[in-house]
Scaffold this motif. Structure first.
Motif, PDB file in Angstrom:
ATOM      1  N   MET A 169      -5.803   7.670  -6.529  1.00 44.18           N
ATOM      2  CA  MET A 169      -5.908   6.262  -6.125  1.00 44.18           C
ATOM      3  C   MET A 169      -7.367   5.901  -5.862  1.00 44.18           C
ATOM      4  O   MET A 169      -8.157   6.727  -5.421  1.00 44.18           O
ATOM      5  CB  MET A 169      -5.082   6.047  -4.849  1.00 44.18           C
ATOM      6  CG  MET A 169      -5.045   4.605  -4.380  1.00 44.18           C
ATOM      7  SD  MET A 169      -4.081   4.423  -2.859  1.00 44.18           S
ATOM      8  CE  MET A 169      -2.442   4.098  -3.522  1.00 44.18           C
ATOM      9  N   THR A 170      -7.699   4.649  -6.157  1.00 43.05           N
ATOM     10  CA  THR A 170      -8.991   4.102  -5.745  1.00 43.05           C
ATOM     11  C   THR A 170      -8.764   2.719  -5.168  1.00 43.05           C
ATOM     12  O   THR A 170      -7.762   2.052  -5.495  1.00 43.05           O
ATOM     13  CB  THR A 170      -9.993   4.057  -6.926  1.00 43.05           C
ATOM     14  OG1 THR A 170     -11.278   3.655  -6.434  1.00 43.05           O
ATOM     15  CG2 THR A 170      -9.567   3.068  -8.002  1.00 43.05           C
TER      16      THR A 170
ATOM     17  N   GLY B 153      -2.174   6.352   5.887  1.00 41.68           N
ATOM     18  CA  GLY B 153      -2.238   7.562   5.058  1.00 41.68           C
ATOM     19  C   GLY B 153      -2.921   7.360   3.717  1.00 41.68           C
ATOM     20  O   GLY B 153      -2.960   8.253   2.877  1.00 41.68           O
ATOM     21  N   VAL B 154      -3.492   6.157   3.509  1.00 46.42           N
ATOM     22  CA  VAL B 154      -4.114   5.846   2.208  1.00 46.42           C
ATOM     23  C   VAL B 154      -5.340   6.730   1.928  1.00 46.42           C
ATOM     24  O   VAL B 154      -5.654   7.004   0.771  1.00 46.42           O
ATOM     25  CB  VAL B 154      -4.511   4.340   2.152  1.00 46.42           C
ATOM     26  CG1 VAL B 154      -5.318   4.017   0.901  1.00 46.42           C
ATOM     27  CG2 VAL B 154      -3.259   3.464   2.213  1.00 46.42           C
TER      28      VAL B 154
ATOM     29  N   LEU C  72       0.847  -1.203   0.000  1.00 44.07           N
ATOM     30  CA  LEU C  72       0.000   0.000   0.000  1.00 44.07           C
ATOM     31  C   LEU C  72       0.883   1.254   0.000  1.00 44.07           C
ATOM     32  O   LEU C  72       0.624   2.205  -0.747  1.00 44.07           O
ATOM     33  CB  LEU C  72      -0.927  -0.016   1.219  1.00 44.07           C
ATOM     34  CG  LEU C  72      -2.074  -1.047   1.136  1.00 44.07           C
ATOM     35  CD1 LEU C  72      -2.769  -1.202   2.485  1.00 44.07           C
ATOM     36  CD2 LEU C  72      -3.091  -0.633   0.065  1.00 44.07           C
ATOM     37  N   ARG C  73       1.964   1.223   0.796  1.00 41.81           N
ATOM     38  CA  ARG C  73       2.890   2.377   0.821  1.00 41.81           C
ATOM     39  C   ARG C  73       3.563   2.553  -0.532  1.00 41.81           C
ATOM     40  O   ARG C  73       3.750   3.667  -1.005  1.00 41.81           O
ATOM     41  CB  ARG C  73       3.945   2.180   1.922  1.00 41.81           C
ATOM     42  CG  ARG C  73       3.390   2.375   3.317  1.00 41.81           C
ATOM     43  CD  ARG C  73       4.468   2.704   4.341  1.00 41.81           C
ATOM     44  NE  ARG C  73       3.907   2.578   5.689  1.00 41.81           N
ATOM     45  CZ  ARG C  73       3.920   1.455   6.411  1.00 41.81           C
ATOM     46  NH1 ARG C  73       4.490   0.350   5.929  1.00 41.81           N
ATOM     47  NH2 ARG C  73       3.376   1.424   7.608  1.00 41.81           N
ATOM     48  N   ARG C  74       3.914   1.448  -1.134  1.00 38.46           N
ATOM     49  CA  ARG C  74       4.530   1.503  -2.456  1.00 38.46           C
ATOM     50  C   ARG C  74       3.571   2.157  -3.468  1.00 38.46           C
ATOM     51  O   ARG C  74       3.984   2.946  -4.322  1.00 38.46           O
ATOM     52  CB  ARG C  74       4.854   0.062  -2.897  1.00 38.46           C
ATOM     53  CG  ARG C  74       5.696  -0.020  -4.136  1.00 38.46           C
ATOM     54  CD  ARG C  74       6.023  -1.474  -4.458  1.00 38.46           C
ATOM     55  NE  ARG C  74       6.627  -1.556  -5.780  1.00 38.46           N
ATOM     56  CZ  ARG C  74       6.861  -2.678  -6.441  1.00 38.46           C
ATOM     57  NH1 ARG C  74       6.534  -3.844  -5.887  1.00 38.46           N
ATOM     58  NH2 ARG C  74       7.404  -2.663  -7.636  1.00 38.46           N
ATOM     59  N   GLY C  75       2.281   1.833  -3.328  1.00 36.45           N
ATOM     60  CA  GLY C  75       1.265   2.440  -4.195  1.00 36.45           C
ATOM     61  C   GLY C  75       1.165   3.944  -3.976  1.00 36.45           C
ATOM     62  O   GLY C  75       1.110   4.722  -4.939  1.00 36.45           O
TER      63      GLY C  75
ATOM     64  N   GLY D 190      -7.764  12.550  -1.697  1.00 38.18           N
ATOM     65  CA  GLY D 190      -8.911  12.388  -2.596  1.00 38.18           C
ATOM     66  C   GLY D 190      -9.145  10.973  -3.055  1.00 38.18           C
ATOM     67  O   GLY D 190      -9.569  10.729  -4.186  1.00 38.18           O
ATOM     68  N   LEU D 191      -8.898  10.004  -2.173  1.00 35.83           N
ATOM     69  CA  LEU D 191      -9.151   8.595  -2.511  1.00 35.83           C
ATOM     70  C   LEU D 191     -10.610   8.368  -2.917  1.00 35.83           C
ATOM     71  O   LEU D 191     -11.529   8.922  -2.304  1.00 35.83           O
ATOM     72  CB  LEU D 191      -8.844   7.721  -1.284  1.00 35.83           C
ATOM     73  CG  LEU D 191      -9.028   6.210  -1.498  1.00 35.83           C
ATOM     74  CD1 LEU D 191      -7.826   5.616  -2.233  1.00 35.83           C
ATOM     75  CD2 LEU D 191      -9.250   5.490  -0.161  1.00 35.83           C
ATOM     76  N   ILE D 192     -10.818   7.540  -3.942  1.00 28.62           N
ATOM     77  CA  ILE D 192     -12.170   7.054  -4.276  1.00 28.62           C
ATOM     78  C   ILE D 192     -12.311   5.674  -3.654  1.00 28.62           C
ATOM     79  O   ILE D 192     -11.598   4.735  -4.033  1.00 28.62           O
ATOM     80  CB  ILE D 192     -12.392   6.975  -5.794  1.00 28.62           C
ATOM     81  CG1 ILE D 192     -12.209   8.363  -6.438  1.00 28.62           C
ATOM     82  CG2 ILE D 192     -13.784   6.420  -6.106  1.00 28.62           C
ATOM     83  CD1 ILE D 192     -12.274   8.349  -7.961  1.00 28.62           C
TER      84      ILE D 192
END
Lengths: 435, 435
Positions: free
Chosen positions: A211-212, A241-242, A197-200, A246-248
């Motif tokens: 990101m979504t 922190g994900v 997830l951090r890599r993303g 503006g995460l969908i």
């Protein structure tokens, strides 16, 4: 292209919540943008006279409104439409969907995505957020169909090719497009490690892309995350922190009071997929509470293997009616708010607040003209309720994306459907033969 | 009329539950009945040769299936479509629906019912059970549209004209019709006294007609009946004998274990109206339990003021998907069972078991040909799931009722729609002016 719509009821979706506006009017398009929105016949005539080459489209009393925004989809899964229905989730995935997917080539994904884009455009969906493997192949389909999209390269711990191949290829293709943008899609908190997830997140920062992900879709997911991390999926993803930027977040079915507060504070956009949640028995998302508490709630169809189509009009009705019956409040998600979710709010989720999802001068020209020739538009007491509660994909007469007419008199001008159907049929026969 | 359908996928709905059958075949119609159903090209050719004047209809690969049966409707309420949405039930009825209804003339009801019949026929609904005032006026509309119907004259304690005028007039009109039958409809246990319910049963016996009523639609109704009679609505109506004789019971949302047993033992037909139950927040009927326990469950749209259209395809999906999510079982109401509810089971409810709701030789010729030209029919893994989970009213190409073609190439041949819309618009403007 220069376009001039006359003889329309314009539903601009520019009014504040609870104050719908709708008027008999005229809309002009120049290049990629809306250049005229007026109820004034003289002003419209002056504009038309100044744009001699404009194509004139007679709305015949139909309703002109913003194109719909589908904020969660897996377009290429049209190939798995009605491939395996009415079964328990893990049987469905393990025995049917995953073995099928493992045999799909990029060409198959291109065909499936084109079929999905064709269906959505014909149904008035002008923008889509897609999440799948080989999004660079999906790009080709969306580009050809003439649709607007945020294409999000998906990955999970056991399938990390997105970082090496798909995402760089997708980003490069998107550089030349006015309609298509790249994004990244970790599959979910239970299939992606904290490290991945951090890599993303790092990749999103590096490329400057959104990101979504899927969040809290099923009770099983919530249980797994709690066992592993001692937190809800929302709490856990927030700790990494994900949720920032503006995460969908697709689904958000099983939430605590604290989860809803976190989603609101982080500005997460929720992609509500009621049909999928109903059909595969995931549960009922607390959309009325999220919405009234200030979370930006939008509408998504999810993939066609759990829906089984990409019909945003039926999806909207489910988004309203399921809330009404589960809250036992007939006033939940009223008609105009529902239309806002599928236009204005969807546009905000994909980073186009105020420039998509509305019919106003200066906005991008993504428009839908609905024919009102079918009986269910009559008599007309309330256009907003008519559209929210009765409009069908088949009523879509004209669709404009980025200033180009892609559906004309109910016919898709960018794709030859019979040959596409033949290609899709051949693809699934080949895959079935390999299984 | 003599008809010969070729180049169709035939979905006859004759197979037992759980064993769908579907085949490339031919169907012939002679007079009011189906005279040929075969997959054998030579047999079909012989039939065609022996019926030289037959009109040949090329199905172009479409799906030929029985017409749908809508077991609960108030057709004339099209005039109140989107008249008052998103409000609490008593405000909706007291301040909007009832004052509007009080100003309707028989001519208004005729126009509204014709609009409803037009919408249903265009959407592949060939039979309807209607419940309203002035059903003799509804008869005129249904007769003209060319639809099959069971029209049930409604009454309640404060409005008993049905017994004096509407029912005798309706019964007389129906005597000359091959398509339309009369029935009686006490509104509900909370609006009709025991005396008036008994009077209704007596009238049904005298005329030899069936009965329909609303049962256990809302929690308020259940509470009222319990306060007055110390019983559930089902128990109370059963104590009067109302549940005998093939009653069609609309809604049945709030039931006890004992209620479900009584419904099964009395052979009551349940008309499930999920969209209305969702939209006006009545609750979720226990359809999966009723169905698996052996109660004949059917599908109804309810009136268009609480739906807001008469779309049986969306209604079917709600009937399945709402059960899946509320039971948390993705296997609830699977695709083929859903189609049976809207065809075979509906036909049984209206007293036509085995002769409607199926495509078989000797059955009445009520047929629907669905075009499969839209993307959501592709690829075709499973025709039954495609129809149950994707088919739209707009896909209806041809409709035959009682051997007559009433929808031809997607166009209604019995009613001029533009003039009907003008009449409906004029009616509601006049009523609004009186309010």
């Amino acid at each position: 292209m220069t376009l001039f719509f006359r003889n329309c009821k314009v539903l601009p979706m520019t009014a504040a919540a609870g104050e719908p506006n709708c008027f008999d009017g005229y809309v002009g398009v120049e290049g990629r943008r809306i250049a005229l929105v007026t109820a004034d016949a003289a002003a419209a005539e002056a504009w038309r006279a100044a744009h001699a080459g404009a194509r004139e489209i007679d709305g015949r009393g139909g309703i002109l409104m913003p194109g719909l925004v589908n904020t969660h989809c897996h377009m290429a899964m049209t190939l798995q439409r009605s491939y395996a229905d009415d079964m328990a989730l893990m049987e469905w995935l393990n025995d049917h969907i995953w073995p099928f997917e493992a045999r799909q080539t990029d060409d198959d994904i291109r065909v499936g995505a084109l079929l999905g884009a064709a269906e959505m455009l014909l149904g008035g969906v002008t923008s889509v957020v897609d999440m799948y493997w080989s999004e660079a192949a999906v790009f080709d389909a969306v580009d050809r169909a003439g649709m607007r999209a945020l294409l999000c390269a998906s990955y999970l711990d056991t399938r990390l090719e997105a970082f090496e191949s798909d995402l760089p290829a997708l980003v490069e293709k998107c550089e030349g497009s006015s309609r298509i943008r790249a994004g990244l899609a970790p599959h979910a908190a239970y299939t992606c490690s904290a490290e991945n997830l951090r890599r993303g997140m790092e990749a999103c920062r590096r490329y400057g892309i959104p990101m979504t992900t899927h969040i809290a879709e099923t009770l099983d997911e919530v249980r797994m995350i709690r066992e592993r991390y001692g937190a809800t999926p929302v709490e856990y993803l927030d700790s990494l922190g994900v949720l920032d930027g503006g995460l969908i977040a697709a689904h958000c079915v099983h939430l605590t009071d604290g989860d809803r507060r976190i989603l609101r504070e982080r500005g997460v956009h929720v992609a509500h997929c009621p049909t999928s949640n109903m059909k595969i028995a995931s549960g009922v998302a607390p959309i009325e509470r999220l919405r009234t508490e200030g979370v930006n709630c939008t509408v998504g169809t999810d993939g066609p293997s759990s829906n089984n189509d990409l019909d945003m009009w039926e999806e909207m009705r489910n988004a309203s009616f399921l809330q009404k019956v589960t809250t036992m409040d007939p006033c939940a998600v009223p008609a105009y708010e529902l239309l806002r979710m599928a236009t204005v709010c969807g546009a905000a989720a994909i980073g186009h607040a105020g420039e998509l999802g509305v019919v106003k001068e200066g906005a991008l020209a993504d428009l839908v003209l609905l024919s009102t020739q079918r009986p269910y538009y009559h008599p007309q007491h309330d256009v907003v309720a008519n559209v929210a509660y009765c409009a069908k994909a088949a009523d879509v007469d004209t669709v404009v994306v980025d200033g180009e007419v892609v559906v004309d008199g109910g016919r898709l001008s960018t794709v030859d459907l019979p040959s596409l159907y033949a290609r899709a049929g051949a693809a699934v026969r080949r895959i079935a033969g390999e299984l």
